[in-house]
Design an enzyme around this catalytic site. Structure first.
Site, PDB file in Angstrom:
ATOM      1  N   GLU A 152      25.892 -52.575 -18.369  1.00  0.00           N
ATOM      2  CA  GLU A 152      24.982 -51.419 -18.251  1.00  0.00           C
ATOM      3  C   GLU A 152      24.689 -51.153 -16.782  1.00  0.00           C
ATOM      4  O   GLU A 152      23.942 -51.898 -16.145  1.00  0.00           O
ATOM      5  CB  GLU A 152      23.682 -51.706 -19.013  1.00  0.00           C
ATOM      6  CG  GLU A 152      22.669 -50.579 -18.862  1.00  0.00           C
ATOM      7  CD  GLU A 152      21.285 -50.950 -19.401  1.00  0.00           C
ATOM      8  OE1 GLU A 152      21.175 -51.843 -20.260  1.00  0.00           O
ATOM      9  OE2 GLU A 152      20.308 -50.329 -18.937  1.00  0.00           O
ATOM     10  N   THR A 154      19.224 -46.277 -17.946  1.00  0.00           N
ATOM     11  CA  THR A 154      18.247 -45.339 -17.382  1.00  0.00           C
ATOM     12  C   THR A 154      18.645 -43.879 -17.676  1.00  0.00           C
ATOM     13  O   THR A 154      18.440 -42.989 -16.846  1.00  0.00           O
ATOM     14  CB  THR A 154      18.056 -45.576 -15.862  1.00  0.00           C
ATOM     15  OG1 THR A 154      18.126 -46.982 -15.570  1.00  0.00           O
ATOM     16  CG2 THR A 154      16.709 -45.077 -15.382  1.00  0.00           C
ATOM     17  N   LYS A 170      16.596 -50.577 -28.183  1.00  0.00           N
ATOM     18  CA  LYS A 170      16.206 -51.471 -27.090  1.00  0.00           C
ATOM     19  C   LYS A 170      14.678 -51.584 -27.128  1.00  0.00           C
ATOM     20  O   LYS A 170      13.988 -50.560 -27.205  1.00  0.00           O
ATOM     21  CB  LYS A 170      16.689 -50.853 -25.775  1.00  0.00           C
ATOM     22  CG  LYS A 170      15.988 -51.346 -24.525  1.00  0.00           C
ATOM     23  CD  LYS A 170      16.672 -50.800 -23.282  1.00  0.00           C
ATOM     24  CE  LYS A 170      15.704 -50.686 -22.114  1.00  0.00           C
ATOM     25  NZ  LYS A 170      16.377 -50.656 -20.813  1.00  0.00           N
ATOM     26  N   ARG A 195      20.084 -45.365 -11.358  1.00  0.00           N
ATOM     27  CA  ARG A 195      18.884 -45.456 -10.510  1.00  0.00           C
ATOM     28  C   ARG A 195      19.209 -45.325  -9.042  1.00  0.00           C
ATOM     29  O   ARG A 195      18.314 -45.416  -8.209  1.00  0.00           O
ATOM     30  CB  ARG A 195      18.214 -46.823 -10.690  1.00  0.00           C
ATOM     31  CG  ARG A 195      17.596 -46.981 -12.006  1.00  0.00           C
ATOM     32  CD  ARG A 195      16.890 -48.290 -12.120  1.00  0.00           C
ATOM     33  NE  ARG A 195      16.822 -48.592 -13.522  1.00  0.00           N
ATOM     34  CZ  ARG A 195      16.275 -49.680 -14.029  1.00  0.00           C
ATOM     35  NH1 ARG A 195      15.747 -50.576 -13.246  1.00  0.00           N
ATOM     36  NH2 ARG A 195      16.266 -49.858 -15.319  1.00  0.00           N
TER      37      ARG A 195
END
Ligand code: 3PG
Length: 213
Positions: free
Chosen positions: A46, A74, A134, A50
């Site tokens: 992942e 994100t 999640k 960001r």
């Protein structure tokens, strides 16, 4: 129009006990870092959106490390999901959930792990057909006790707790019947990336193999 994802959310969370949450500031780190994780037995990666370099890093891994299955973290908007898919991401992870992000991922054929921290958010994600979620931020939002409580009403949901998870406390999460894997940033420390210590990243990945249920 929905597209079938190449890997389902269940496949993404079942692949290994830990999904590394990766923050990359330098495109040159992407490929050796991905190879190091794959060498340590972890292939679901992942890469969080960001940093300005994140999409280029996803693209580099998708092109040059075929053994890795790269996803974007994100993902907060439809535009994030579209950019991630364009870059070659095969799954998406979001810190929260909106139907717009859920629909965008469906349209793009991206498996999505939506982030939830409350019962209402679980119900919204479930209403839209998402059953692998999640739990974020896991430690801050209630830790293993929260997951135990959710196991009653949300008996048909599987979780990947992320946020404050470490090699040490991962075992407690993974012992729960509704936890399939955990997510964490400890596998790819910023200082290790800066040093280019790929062997250390491989070792950190190998250390998670003992966490297998
Ligand atoms: C995140 O999205 O930042 C992840 O939850 C990682 O959290 P961690 O740094 O506590 O593993």
């Amino acid at each position: 129009m929905s597209k079938i994802p190449r890997y389902s959310a269940l496949q993404v969370i079942q692949d290994a006990p830990v999904i590394p949450v990766i923050v990359l500031n330098d495109v040159a780190h992407a490929v050796p870092m991905a190879r190091a994780l794959v060498a340590g037995g972890i292939r679901m990666l992942e890469v969080t959106l960001r940093t300005p370099q994140a999409l280029a890093c996803i693209e580099a891994i998708a092109k040059e490390v075929p053994e890795a299955i790269v996803g974007a973290g994100t993902v907060r908007t439809k535009a994030d999901a579209q950019a991630a898919a364009m870059a070659g991401a095969l799954f998406a992870v979001s810190p929260g959930y909106t139907s717009a992000v859920g629909q965008a991922c469906r349209d793009l054929g991206l498996a999505l792990l939506p982030g939830v921290a409350t019962g209402s958010e679980i119900m919204m994600a479930q209403e839209d057909g998402f059953t692998e979620l999640k739990f974020f931020p896991a430690m801050q939002a209630g830790g293993p006790a929260m997951l135990k409580a959710w196991g009653g009403p949300f008996f048909d949901v599987k979780f990947c707790p992320t946020g404050g998870v470490t090699l040490q406390n991962a075992t407690e999460f993974l012992a729960l019947p509704n936890v399939v894997c955990v997510g964490g940033s400890w596998l790819v420390p910023a200082v290790t990336l800066a040093q280019g210590d790929w062997a250390r990243i491989t070792q950190l990945a190998r250390d998670t193999q003992d966490l297998k249920k």
